[in-house]
Design an enzyme around this catalytic site. Structure first.
Site, short mmCIF file in Angstrom:
data_model
loop_
_atom_site.label_atom_id
_atom_site.label_comp_id
_atom_site.label_asym_id
_atom_site.label_seq_id
_atom_site.Cartn_x
_atom_site.Cartn_y
_atom_site.Cartn_z
N GLU A 148 5.08 50.35 83.55
CA GLU A 148 5.57 51.73 83.43
C GLU A 148 6.46 51.80 82.20
OE1 GLU A 148 7.47 53.00 87.04
OE2 GLU A 148 5.80 52.37 88.32
N GLU B 26 7.76 47.88 92.77
CA GLU B 26 9.17 47.65 92.47
C GLU B 26 9.96 47.10 93.66
OE1 GLU B 26 10.50 51.40 90.92
OE2 GLU B 26 9.55 51.10 88.98
ZN LIG Z 1 8.76 53.33 88.92
#
Ligand SMILES: [Zn+2]
Ligand SMILES: [Zn+2]
Ligand SMILES: [Zn+2]
Lengths: 643, 643, 643
Positions: free
Chosen positions: A312, A141
């Site tokens: 995710e 991320e």
């Molecule tokens: Zn995450």
């Protein structure tokens, strides 16, 4: 296919075998591991303890799971931070951002690049050819928690270097930035100062360069990791898991390094992050807004050049939003199917088991905290898994009828210079996307300057700088092109173009913008004609040689048409925007299917999917025979039929 | 009895005698002095100028007043700060907090402990056996102005020491904190970092330890002062004046050092501090909410193990809230009587005379600014004084029918990890207390783990960690026990218990919490059954083996009963909460007396007091013969009768 | 007459001649230049490149324009900042404020004074006797962007020096400040600490002195520049361009240095800056509130001792407010006429041409960005220019019937100690001004202590400290005097006066303030009697020997009268305020003319001007024959007639 994010280091080794077996039982094919494990791999400099990871991979692989391995660079351990404090990022207030969570590094630090290359190489060498490893994830991320930009001494040093390359001489820099203004002229690149903590606003051109510089660094840093991995891990693909609504760097450029894109889908958490109205937030609190996840699926399909995963997927309540409600029953299943409908190869849940400790202890998993028991979300994943088996292989995703040109730099530019406090680029794009989806349309995101061939409709909500490539593609476009406000309002040096906005699109659109007005929330300007509604937030004053399709209350042009090019000179309210999209699709000859605002449609190959985010049932279109679901799609239900 | 806070150092010595005489005229028995006078006692290191204080005490004592002497540690003088900059606290933003107001020290500084011990010893030696001195106050309002926690180098040093003692080894610390998460593992106690200014949230277990550490320090620092005073001042009692709504340290632990507790009652200022609705704030602006002061009286009676004072009673408008209205006529008298009704030994006004200078110049006194003239509040105090004389000695306070278990650590834990932005522990306790008071009940606050013997009703609004002692007492409890949400949700290491919440109370309650949902203000979940209303803010998903008394809209259990234990699986709105309290008191067989929301009842021994905060009169219950007041209790009036 | 702000350094030299010619075509007489050009005049220390400015002045002068030259001190160049980092200001959070915008200096730096004197002298010497130069502007917008106060090491050093001069001894300082409170006593001037970043609020007396100190510095710094200019530029006048709603220093004191005042009029930007209600902000978003510009015209006419310019007039949308709407057509013309009606000698537009680069690229000019084409605002300026020619020379401005006593220190004092969060001195003055203007009255601003002779009505909305001079003038005043709340509430040392407020005006008003109440927005207190309405925000409790004209709901005096002195003991809502002003003008015998809230009247000599800010037409009073405009003044129209 389904996947899951797993942290073998969090659980006693004795439990790994059971975990792997139960993953397979649930129908999981892929398991992502390793991306936060640096302190377990190298507890002190040069001491490596990879044996546990060897065993973990063997257990997973042995159970038939395909392993995606993450590089552990998102969490440099304490010993490294202590040894190399120059890796620490600084916030915009000038404060170092300390150890104790994650992403505590700046992309500007040369030391950090060396350390990253070192650990990535070690990991890639050790596992690059392991038969259990099918792919890689770089870092985790990028940009999350405002970590793209940093305002420390290392950043200034690197920024100077970047500027020297870009401008060659301070004369050119001064000219580009207009430094003569307020005596900001520099006589040496050493004179460059960080564009924060100034008395009043710094030069927007400087800020844009500072943003570009950081964006470039993210892409280059990622490329460095990819090159090392490719060297040592032939035949494996590489991805990165992008975060939702993080636009501080150009994801397309990072995508250039990758084999496929992936993103982390937290549809409910994002309801509090996106600037929805309070009414919308209340309405969609436990289902998410029906365009939040799809918007990102379509974006990351573009970033991945057609291939993407959800790396995710939220399997229940999360921990990081101001409020974290339990999703309505059925939503975990619905989100999974929706990702697949938008072309995802794999939907991977985060996380296997809720951790009873540390920062994410309130983040649901497929299993209850610390236990070998399915959570409610785990049970829904199980259902999808069974349904997937029934439905069989999903067809290929086809090109959509609509292209939405999405431009990260326009986000930076309007953040730097909103001119109206609520001019938010992402919100504008989202609202245009939403209006198209209300018409039942598939939408492709397209990078500025990329080909627009084959699209009957191209929409450009806002593109502040129109590059030569972007202009050329728009001129070549054979479909209807709808151009929104502030497009072409800046040149590459963040200057107003000499021919005034829309600059390079002046001739194409037939317009010249003389003045702009930003309007506070209480104000609006009526629009009527071929479309009607209100301008809010932003309105332009045009001189036009195009046909005027609609006018503002004072008679000025609001929507113009020249050849295949429409130009909308305002931020439209929902009513006006809907009408503009209807008019545009009519002109483009695209068949549409207006759906209630809680229903969304998505086509994947010959399959049509419907998703119900609301509280009422919705009848399938006549003639549709559900392969999955029923003729009446109930609340939080999914239906699939063949078109 | 009445008291007053007095600053002889603020007034010309020629006025002291008149002041003392007029205090006696008003009926004042106790006078607190000295707590901010360090610069007048030791104007430079080692130079002591105690003579003026000798004379001041003699004048006061000579006039028949009993003197309470404060240690002057809340205001270290400039010379000390300059000499010992390591005493300075740091705010959470990492900035030193400068000289120029008060409480500018950190409890972590060893230098500060030495300097405190030095000045306390000097003062205690000089006045310890003075016949005018009847008691001592340590420091002033620990924790006020966010001064419990500090984030500076001295704090980190002390925190490391504290952790070493608690965990012995970093292995144990890593295990307790779950440091494996995000590679936060430490290899030495020197690795510990302050849990502020991290990129995203720090480990909640670390934060809780940091909070416990500071709380422990406050108690230890106070104990150090008490031990010095006890050595030099035999036969005198010691108190500390706690502030309202400051819960950053465990007041019970400080109470362990003290002979009696005291607190500083600013009922109107607190209306702006407590998270009331705007409607409530408007309604109670000039009277205070009728439970604000009583809630604290009952809390501090517990902290003082049955004995407490109001050390500072607001006698008119104050200076420190966002708005500072003049209290309605009668309120100063009402608050005084209310404190006495709740068992206060003494109500002491802050301050004798409004000071025409410095920070508190807008804070009312019993006298007008700089003058020897009664303020409106002074006149009301005079009235109480006369009424007290008429009414005679007040009877002893008896044990209440209801015990409310109040737990400072639950406040810290939910501040650290709210999970829902508006989950505020103190607000929850306050609302439960308010609901009980609407039923006309006396309430005792009880410390977790303390005996619950003799209480027909025990309420536990929330107790995140249930210690072994707390569990044992709850299991022994013979009354009805009502347990609220998040109880038992964390173990001592801030981990989710292995058997899931309510952890140690799983067996007792028959429940297991599978999921929790936090709800934004626009959302609510209906509850119906034996009680009805709405869940707001927080809702749990239970598996239960208990009887289900009420359910949520989807049929899940909302209120369960197993033996004498009720479990309420949500944050209740006012309607639901009221019904739960009514049901609980019925089950507990406690007689109640529902009063309008502007009336409050309190029993002290055989006396019953009624207080009217509203705008309408309220008729006394049939058969009540007022010893004070009338059969109809008017607005801002008080009535007392014998039950 | 008209003027314009021009930046020859922003445009290629080849364009100067055309610019000058077109200025003359538009009817411009004055051109202001040079105030941000330091880096172009001295690109590195001691290297001077004045030749371009010589040529620019010659071109402008040659075209018949009169040049106003600005000293370039608002923008020290990078080389100077690097060489002399001690010139950098610090914000209240203790952070240095960096290079990269403007006003990055502190008035406290001795280095800065030396450098300023040096460059001013060089510029003044070079151009002081140039026949094209008719006047000078010192620096630019003192105080803009919160640059009056600074909290750095240089500031502390200078503050100590200032305090030493003011108090001579620390005993006197301690006495004045009441430092005995909280042990804040100082034993040496070296002990003085900056009044920021304290644990709780610092001493308000210290803060007031810190504010006075900075205010004094601004005046002294300006005086230093003026003296240098006067030495080298005989026969030229000097002004400074003040900003609107910047009251951090005493403009009257700076005005003492100047030959005339000027100010920068951004009527629309100020709508978002002033604390209007949301309704007001929406209503006046595109016209400005009709009193915003006039309020400043009248203020700066006083600062300039009768002579003022508008140095910068907004000619279209600006760039710096949260929203920046395009003004309604006609407003640029209206604002220009309004300034002239209030007595402005010259209205000078900012800026000649919109710059396509740097921070102000979204700020409109008289020409479109980068072009030689009139903007909409440019066309309106042209219209004014033609009308001015028709109307001929404007008569002299006469003394108004009403004096409003305006006091910068009261702004500082109530900022330091609001006591009620919404007690805002400027808002109070503005509302009183607005109420007077609703009655069609001219208003003069008067400095405290200045003569009030010849005014039938004097209003004092609030004057916290009443100096001996101010008291004397108020007592001498023969007109009706209306005194507002908090007047005389502090002495020169920020102490409450011994005789209580209104202190020195106690005898004159017959009042003594016993208590004050600040009220949150939901609260109000009714007032009835000779005037009626509501007290909001603030209410005083009076003892009075005066006649009571109106009372609060509880019967306490709200408006008192003693001789010619009225005292209003509250912050009045609009209804009450209007009635108080009507009653006062009646008592003063001033003829009024009530106008709708979107119309304003202003007299200049024998001419009467009417301005229409609304959406409806307004008929001229009977008998008025328009010299400009029509018998019905349309929206955004102007009318002029002879009274
Ligand atoms: Zn995450
Ligand atoms: Zn206090
Ligand atoms: Zn300006």
């Amino acid at each position: 296919m389904l996947g899951v994010c797993y942290y073998p280091e969090h659980w006693d080794e004795s439990r790994w075998r059971t975990d792997a077996r139960r993953m397979r039982e649930l129908g999981i094919s892929f398991v992502r591991i390793g991306e936060f494990a640096w302190s377990r791999l190298e507890p002190s400099r040069g001491t490596f303890t990879f044996e546990w990871l060897d065993r973990a991979i063997d257990v997973l692989h042995g159970a038939g799971l395909k392993v995606v391995l993450g590089t552990p660079t998102a969490t440099p351990p304490k010993w490294l931070v202590d040894e190399c404090p120059d890796i620490i990022p600084y916030d915009e207030q000038g404060r170092p951002r300390g150890f104790g969570s994650r992403r505590h590094y700046t992309f500007s630090s040369e030391t950090w690049w060396k350390e990253s290359a070192r650990i990535v190489e070690i990991v890639a060498k050790r596992y690059g050819e392991h038969s259990g490893i099918v792919g890689w994830q770089t870092d985790n991320e990028y940009g999350c928690h405002d970590t793209t930009l940093s305002w420390g001494p290392e950043d200034l040093k690197s920024f100077k270097r970047w500027l020297r390359l870009r401008y060659q001489s301070t004369d050119q820099l001064n000219e580009a930035w207009g430094s003569v203004f307020w005596s900001m002229e520099l006589t040496s690149f050493d004179d460059v100062a960080l564009p924060n903590l100034t008395v009043t606003e710094p030069n927007p051109a400087t800020r844009l360069d500072f943003w570009r510089f950081h964006s470039d660094q993210v892409a280059a840093y990622d490329k460095m990791q990819c090159e090392i991995i490719r060297k040592h891990s032939p035949g494996r693909w590489i991805t990165h898991n992008f975060m939702g609504f993080v636009s501080d760097f150009d994801h397309f450029k990072v995508g250039d390094n990758l084999d496929l894109a992936s993103w982390d889908s937290y549809p409910i958490g994002f309801v509090e992050k996106f600037p929805f109205t309070e009414d919308e937030r209340n309405r969609w609190a436990a289902t998410s807004h029906p365009d939040i996840a799809p918007y990102h699926h379509d974006l990351y399909r573009a970033v991945g050049k057609g291939r993407f995963w959800v790396m995710e997927q939220q399997p229940g309540p999360v921990n990081w939003a101001p409020w974290n409600p339990v999703p309505k029953p059925g939503m975990v299943r619905l989100w999974t199917w929706e990702a697949l409908a938008h072309g995802a190869d794999v939907v991977s849940y985060f996380r296997w088991r809720q951790a009873p400790f540390a920062q994410e202890q309130m983040h649901a998993g497929l299993n209850l905290p610390g236990l070998d028991e399915w959570s409610p979300g785990g049970k829904e994943a199980m259902q999808v898994s069974e349904e997937l088996a029934t439905l069989g292989e999903l067809p290929e995703t086809r090109q959509a009828p609509v292209a939405l040109v999405f431009d990260y730099q326009s986000y930076w530019s309007t953040m730097i210079q909103p001119q109206g406090k609520d001019f938010r680029y992402e919100e504008l794009c989202f609202r245009w996307y939403e209006a198209l989806r209300h018409l039942g349309l598939n939408v492709d995101f397209v990078r500025p300057g990329a080909s627009l061939e084959g699209y009957p409709l191209v929409v450009v909500p806002c593109m502040t700088e129109v590059t030569e490539a972007a202009r050329a593609e728009l001129e070549k476009a054979e479909g209807v092109v709808v151009i929104g406000t502030r497009t072409g309002s800046r040149d590459r040096n963040f200057r107003i173009p000499e021919n005034l906005p829309p600059g390079p699109l002046g001739a194409l659109s037939g317009n010249r913008v003389i003045q702009v007005s930003s309007m506070r929330p209480g104000l609006a300007d009526g629009v009527s004609g071929a479309v009607s509604g209100h301008a809010i937030r932003w309105r332009e004053y045009l001189e036009t040689s195009a046909s005027v399709l609609a006018t503002f209350d004072n008679g000025d042009p609001a929507l113009t048409e020249k050849g295949n090019v429409l130009y909308l000179a305002c931020w439209p309210d929902a009513g006006l925007l809907g009408q503009v999209m209807e008019l545009s699709t009519r002109r483009a000859g695209i068949p549409t299917m207006r759906v209630p605002d809680f229903i969304r449609i998505r086509r994947r190959g010959a399959l049509v999917f419907a998703f119900n985010y609301g509280a009422e049932s919705w009848p399938l279109p006549e003639g549709a025979t559900p392969l999955l679901g029923n003729a009446f799609v109930g609340p939080q239900e999914v239906a699939v039929w063949r078109a």
